[in-house]
Design a protein around this motif. Structure first.
Motif, PDB file in Angstrom:
ATOM      1  N   GLY A  16       4.449  -4.529   7.813  1.00 38.19           N
ATOM      2  CA  GLY A  16       3.909  -3.182   7.864  1.00 38.19           C
ATOM      3  C   GLY A  16       4.462  -2.365   6.713  1.00 38.19           C
ATOM      4  O   GLY A  16       4.611  -2.870   5.594  1.00 38.19           O
ATOM      5  N   TYR A  17       4.790  -1.113   6.997  1.00 42.40           N
ATOM      6  CA  TYR A  17       5.336  -0.216   5.990  1.00 42.40           C
ATOM      7  C   TYR A  17       6.502   0.561   6.579  1.00 42.40           C
ATOM      8  O   TYR A  17       6.639   0.677   7.797  1.00 42.40           O
ATOM      9  CB  TYR A  17       4.252   0.756   5.501  1.00 42.40           C
ATOM     10  CG  TYR A  17       3.127   0.075   4.770  1.00 42.40           C
ATOM     11  CD1 TYR A  17       3.156  -0.067   3.393  1.00 42.40           C
ATOM     12  CD2 TYR A  17       2.048  -0.467   5.471  1.00 42.40           C
ATOM     13  CE1 TYR A  17       2.139  -0.717   2.722  1.00 42.40           C
ATOM     14  CE2 TYR A  17       1.016  -1.124   4.811  1.00 42.40           C
ATOM     15  CZ  TYR A  17       1.072  -1.234   3.433  1.00 42.40           C
ATOM     16  OH  TYR A  17       0.072  -1.894   2.775  1.00 42.40           O
ATOM     17  N   ASP A  20       6.026   1.859  16.155  1.00 41.96           N
ATOM     18  CA  ASP A  20       5.369   2.621  15.099  1.00 41.96           C
ATOM     19  C   ASP A  20       5.633   4.112  15.266  1.00 41.96           C
ATOM     20  O   ASP A  20       5.581   4.653  16.372  1.00 41.96           O
ATOM     21  CB  ASP A  20       3.865   2.364  15.109  1.00 41.96           C
ATOM     22  CG  ASP A  20       3.508   1.059  14.422  1.00 41.96           C
ATOM     23  OD1 ASP A  20       4.417   0.444  13.848  1.00 41.96           O
ATOM     24  OD2 ASP A  20       2.337   0.664  14.477  1.00 41.96           O
ATOM     25  N   LYS A  34      -4.901   9.410   0.877  1.00 45.28           N
ATOM     26  CA  LYS A  34      -6.007   9.264   1.823  1.00 45.28           C
ATOM     27  C   LYS A  34      -7.083  10.317   1.544  1.00 45.28           C
ATOM     28  O   LYS A  34      -6.772  11.481   1.309  1.00 45.28           O
ATOM     29  CB  LYS A  34      -5.509   9.413   3.256  1.00 45.28           C
ATOM     30  CG  LYS A  34      -4.671   8.260   3.750  1.00 45.28           C
ATOM     31  CD  LYS A  34      -4.296   8.481   5.201  1.00 45.28           C
ATOM     32  CE  LYS A  34      -3.497   7.309   5.759  1.00 45.28           C
ATOM     33  NZ  LYS A  34      -3.131   7.512   7.181  1.00 45.28           N
ATOM     34  N   GLY A  46      -5.682   4.555   2.632  1.00 46.14           N
ATOM     35  CA  GLY A  46      -4.249   4.320   2.700  1.00 46.14           C
ATOM     36  C   GLY A  46      -3.918   2.840   2.752  1.00 46.14           C
ATOM     37  O   GLY A  46      -4.777   1.991   3.041  1.00 46.14           O
ATOM     38  N   SER A  47      -2.657   2.515   2.442  1.00 44.75           N
ATOM     39  CA  SER A  47      -2.151   1.136   2.512  1.00 44.75           C
ATOM     40  C   SER A  47      -2.956   0.166   1.653  1.00 44.75           C
ATOM     41  O   SER A  47      -3.111  -1.008   1.997  1.00 44.75           O
ATOM     42  CB  SER A  47      -2.124   0.642   3.968  1.00 44.75           C
ATOM     43  OG  SER A  47      -1.355   1.490   4.762  1.00 44.75           O
ATOM     44  N   GLY A 106       2.782   0.703  10.931  1.00 48.42           N
ATOM     45  CA  GLY A 106       1.874  -0.427  10.718  1.00 48.42           C
ATOM     46  C   GLY A 106       2.184  -1.708  11.456  1.00 48.42           C
ATOM     47  O   GLY A 106       1.562  -2.733  11.199  1.00 48.42           O
ATOM     48  N   ARG A 151       7.620   5.453   0.485  1.00 46.05           N
ATOM     49  CA  ARG A 151       6.875   4.510   1.327  1.00 46.05           C
ATOM     50  C   ARG A 151       6.938   3.122   0.685  1.00 46.05           C
ATOM     51  O   ARG A 151       6.627   2.970  -0.496  1.00 46.05           O
ATOM     52  CB  ARG A 151       5.425   4.954   1.464  1.00 46.05           C
ATOM     53  CG  ARG A 151       4.546   4.046   2.330  1.00 46.05           C
ATOM     54  CD  ARG A 151       3.109   4.533   2.252  1.00 46.05           C
ATOM     55  NE  ARG A 151       2.199   3.644   2.938  1.00 46.05           N
ATOM     56  CZ  ARG A 151       1.741   3.828   4.170  1.00 46.05           C
ATOM     57  NH1 ARG A 151       2.125   4.877   4.865  1.00 46.05           N
ATOM     58  NH2 ARG A 151       0.893   2.976   4.725  1.00 46.05           N
ATOM     59  N   LYS A 167       6.486  -1.404   1.311  1.00 45.28           N
ATOM     60  CA  LYS A 167       6.064  -2.518   2.146  1.00 45.28           C
ATOM     61  C   LYS A 167       7.281  -3.051   2.881  1.00 45.28           C
ATOM     62  O   LYS A 167       8.387  -3.084   2.324  1.00 45.28           O
ATOM     63  CB  LYS A 167       5.439  -3.619   1.301  1.00 45.28           C
ATOM     64  CG  LYS A 167       4.093  -3.262   0.703  1.00 45.28           C
ATOM     65  CD  LYS A 167       3.514  -4.445  -0.064  1.00 45.28           C
ATOM     66  CE  LYS A 167       2.159  -4.101  -0.640  1.00 45.28           C
ATOM     67  NZ  LYS A 167       1.582  -5.257  -1.392  1.00 45.28           N
ATOM     68  N   ASN A 169      -9.860  -4.356   0.443  1.00 46.14           N
ATOM     69  CA  ASN A 169      -8.536  -4.194  -0.148  1.00 46.14           C
ATOM     70  C   ASN A 169      -8.666  -3.981  -1.659  1.00 46.14           C
ATOM     71  O   ASN A 169      -9.325  -4.758  -2.351  1.00 46.14           O
ATOM     72  CB  ASN A 169      -7.697  -5.445   0.138  1.00 46.14           C
ATOM     73  CG  ASN A 169      -6.223  -5.210  -0.104  1.00 46.14           C
ATOM     74  OD1 ASN A 169      -5.837  -4.541  -1.058  1.00 46.14           O
ATOM     75  ND2 ASN A 169      -5.400  -5.755   0.774  1.00 46.14           N
ATOM     76  N   LYS A 211      -6.148   0.095   1.205  1.00 45.15           N
ATOM     77  CA  LYS A 211      -7.468  -0.205   1.776  1.00 45.15           C
ATOM     78  C   LYS A 211      -8.439   0.946   1.509  1.00 45.15           C
ATOM     79  O   LYS A 211      -8.031   2.102   1.352  1.00 45.15           O
ATOM     80  CB  LYS A 211      -7.354  -0.424   3.289  1.00 45.15           C
ATOM     81  CG  LYS A 211      -6.361  -1.504   3.722  1.00 45.15           C
ATOM     82  CD  LYS A 211      -6.838  -2.876   3.359  1.00 45.15           C
ATOM     83  CE  LYS A 211      -5.858  -3.954   3.808  1.00 45.15           C
ATOM     84  NZ  LYS A 211      -5.750  -4.070   5.259  1.00 45.15           N
TER      85      LYS A 211
END
Length: 576
Positions: free
Chosen positions: A433-434, A393, A520, A542-543, A387, A337, A339, A559, A545
């Motif tokens: 996004g990712y 998506d 998560k 996730g991400s 994202g 995964r 960015k 964040n 956050k």
């Protein structure tokens, strides 16, 4: 139509130094632009070239009518051509490229627009009234343009009325999109080239309706479209009512687009409708302009218009809707995964698009999901988009192309997604996004909503903006809690897990997890300013956050990379 054109630089008329002008705009997330070339004869001491700099104000007039008002954003000098080319963009650019975080309750789209513009000190002129209060809107690190668009998207989905953001000089207006101009273009009077095409790329022929508790309460469909083309389903979530009107407004038939080149008419701008009579190509009737480009050169004015058969509004979801819609999944690829920055391109032979063939010489096929990727990723590898808050998506794209500008910059991977038309590319724009760089072993899950972690996160997010921080309280359902009371309640009621009542107790549950290995549903633990013990806790979403009950705002999403949380980070705990 006679023209009296003038270009002003910082209030000075420089029209006599200009050899060509291109004035263009789009109905989708774009500032109008003005590109002009200034004569720069080498060695001619009698000719003084204006000293135009980036950031300077540029205005474009036809007589007393101001057509453009913006700032210089690009300068390109070509010695062999004897010209300097400048590009200016109007003030919409500041709304598109700047981000913020807001939470609105019981506000109308027009009120939200005025509040945002007041904070940004952007003047407004005419803001369309909807008279529709929105129960709640949440925006986190979102572009201001998309915030306003998301608010008006609520009204569009409810009533079917389309809206568009435009800049009138240095003032923002929100207008009803699709007003018909008193313009008819005829093949006998000025159309020099035209074409049109149809596709099912944007078709939605079935819509599932959910209430605010994510319970399905109905569907709306077009059986004829389903019979002819198969099922293309979307969903809507409504706060009240049966949602049928919103669902009907979401239905969308064949995507029919067209383009033409004709003798110019400055009234023809993106967002407005015109009539066309071109029997040869089949362009006869009412059309709406999605993109326009007007070229003024050597005393002539030509325009190229990209058209659609339906007056459709660009829409955007608020972050609450985006999080809910992301639950729908076809599975997440196994792999790395990263960015990502996503752009779009289409098969065309020009300097921007690069041709009709991929890097192996095979013809590009927009009916398949493919993309250009950095050279470090193998040809044929699978990439999953995440994202972007678009229909792309969760779609898996196969790498079949390269590009000189497709690189990895500061850890962010650039992917250029193949689409069918320029209009589709403009609608997509540039998205962050990712991406999952697939490792060839398939999917890790078939539904993103089945795990306990997802249920915990969904439950936690349902309290955003609804719970006040009260030290010692642990009743989010009644609107009061502290940080550990909140996490304790969510895990107990959603996952049947007793993780303890205090942050200290929770910091000793499960197993320790390093920040880089968070998943998560993990607890994230922070230490206080004057002591090393656990003093604050949240739930990783996730991400980067996490959801938590903060003393400065109640339940919200923050964040991990914010300086405060970096400084006070202690550990993660895996309790599921």
């Amino acid at each position: 139509m006679s023209l009296n054109l003038k270009v002003e630089w910082k209030g000075n008329d420089i029209t006599s130094t200009i050899s060509s002008i291109t004035w263009s705009g789009s109905a989708y997330s774009s500032a109008r632009s003005l590109e002009f070339s200034v004569v720069n004869p080498a060695g001619d001491t009698h000719f003084k070239t204006p000293d135009i700099k980036l950031g300077d104000l540029i205005c474009f007039y036809n007589g007393n009518d101001k057509l453009f008002h913006g700032k210089l954003t690009k300068r390109e000098r070509k010695g062999e051509a004897g010209t300097i080319t400048y590009t200016a963009q109007d003030y919409m650019l500041y709304l598109i490229r700047s981000k913020g975080t807001y939470k609105f309750k019981k506000k109308k789209p027009e009120q939200i627009t005025q509040l945002i513009c007041k904070d940004l000190k952007i003047k407004t002129k005419s803001i369309a009234k909807t008279n529709m209060k929105i129960k709640k809107l949440l925006f986190q690190d979102k572009e201001y343009y998309n915030m306003i668009l998301a608010a008006y998207s609520k009204a569009y989905k409810k009533t079917g009325t389309s809206y568009q953001l435009i800049m009138d000089g240095d003032k923002l207006s929100v207008i009803k999109k699709g007003s018909m101009l008193n313009v008819t273009l005829d093949q006998k009077e000025g159309i020099t080239e035209s074409s049109y095409e149809q596709s099912t790329d944007s078709m939605v022929n079935k819509v599932a309706i959910y209430n605010s508790k994510n319970k399905r309460i109905g569907t709306v469909s077009n059986k004829n479209w389903i019979k002819a083309y198969g099922t293309y389903q979307d969903s809507v979530t409504v706060d009240s009512g049966n949602g049928k009107k919103e669902a009907e407004n979401t239905l969308s038939g064949l995507d029919t687009s067209a383009s033409l080149t004709a003798i110019g008419d400055i009234r023809c701008k993106a967002g407005y409708g015109i009539k066309i009579n071109d029997v040869d190509s089949g362009l006869c009737g009412k059309f709406w302009i999605e993109n326009d480009s007007h070229v003024f050169e050597n005393g002539t004015h030509m325009m190229t218009l990209e058209l659609t058969f339906k007056n459709v509004m660009e829409t955007e979801d608020d972050d609450t809707e985006s999080n809910a819609s992301s639950i729908k999944s076809t599975g997440i690829l196994n792999g790395k995964r990263v960015k990502a920055l996503f752009t779009a391109y289409y098969p065309a032979s020009n300097k921007m698009e690069g041709g009709y063939y991929d890097c192996k010489g095979k013809k590009l096929d927009p009916s398949k999901y493919t993309c250009a990727a950095p050279s470090s990723i193998k040809y044929g590898n699978e990439i999953q988009v995440l994202g972007t808050k678009t229909s792309r998506d969760k779609k898996v794209h196969r790498v079949n192309d390269r590009g000189g500008a497709i690189k990895v910059v500061n850890g962010v991977y650039h992917f250029d997604l193949l689409m069918k038309t320029k209009a589709q590319c403009n609608r997509f724009g540039k998205r962050t996004g990712y991406a999952i760089i697939g490792n060839g072993t398939g999917y890790k899950q078939t539904s993103a909503s089945n795990t306990k972690a997802d249920k915990v996160i969904k439950k936690a997010k349902s309290f955003i903006g609804e719970v006040k921080y009260v030290y010692g309280a642990s009743s989010p359902q009644s609107g009061k809690s502290d940080c550990s009371g909140f996490t304790s309640y969510v895990f107990r009621t959603t996952a049947g897990k007793n993780i303890g009542r205090t942050a200290l107790a929770q910091s000793q549950k499960g197993t320790k997890v390093q920040k880089k290995n968070l998943k998560k549903g993990d607890l994230v633990i922070f230490q206080g300013t004057y002591k090393a013990g656990a003093s604050h806790v949240g739930i990783y979403a996730g991400s980067g956050k996490f959801v938590h009950c903060s003393s400065s705002g109640g339940v919200k999403v923050s964040n991990l990379n914010d300086s405060y949380y970096v400084k006070h980070w202690q550990q993660g705990r895996r309790v599921l």
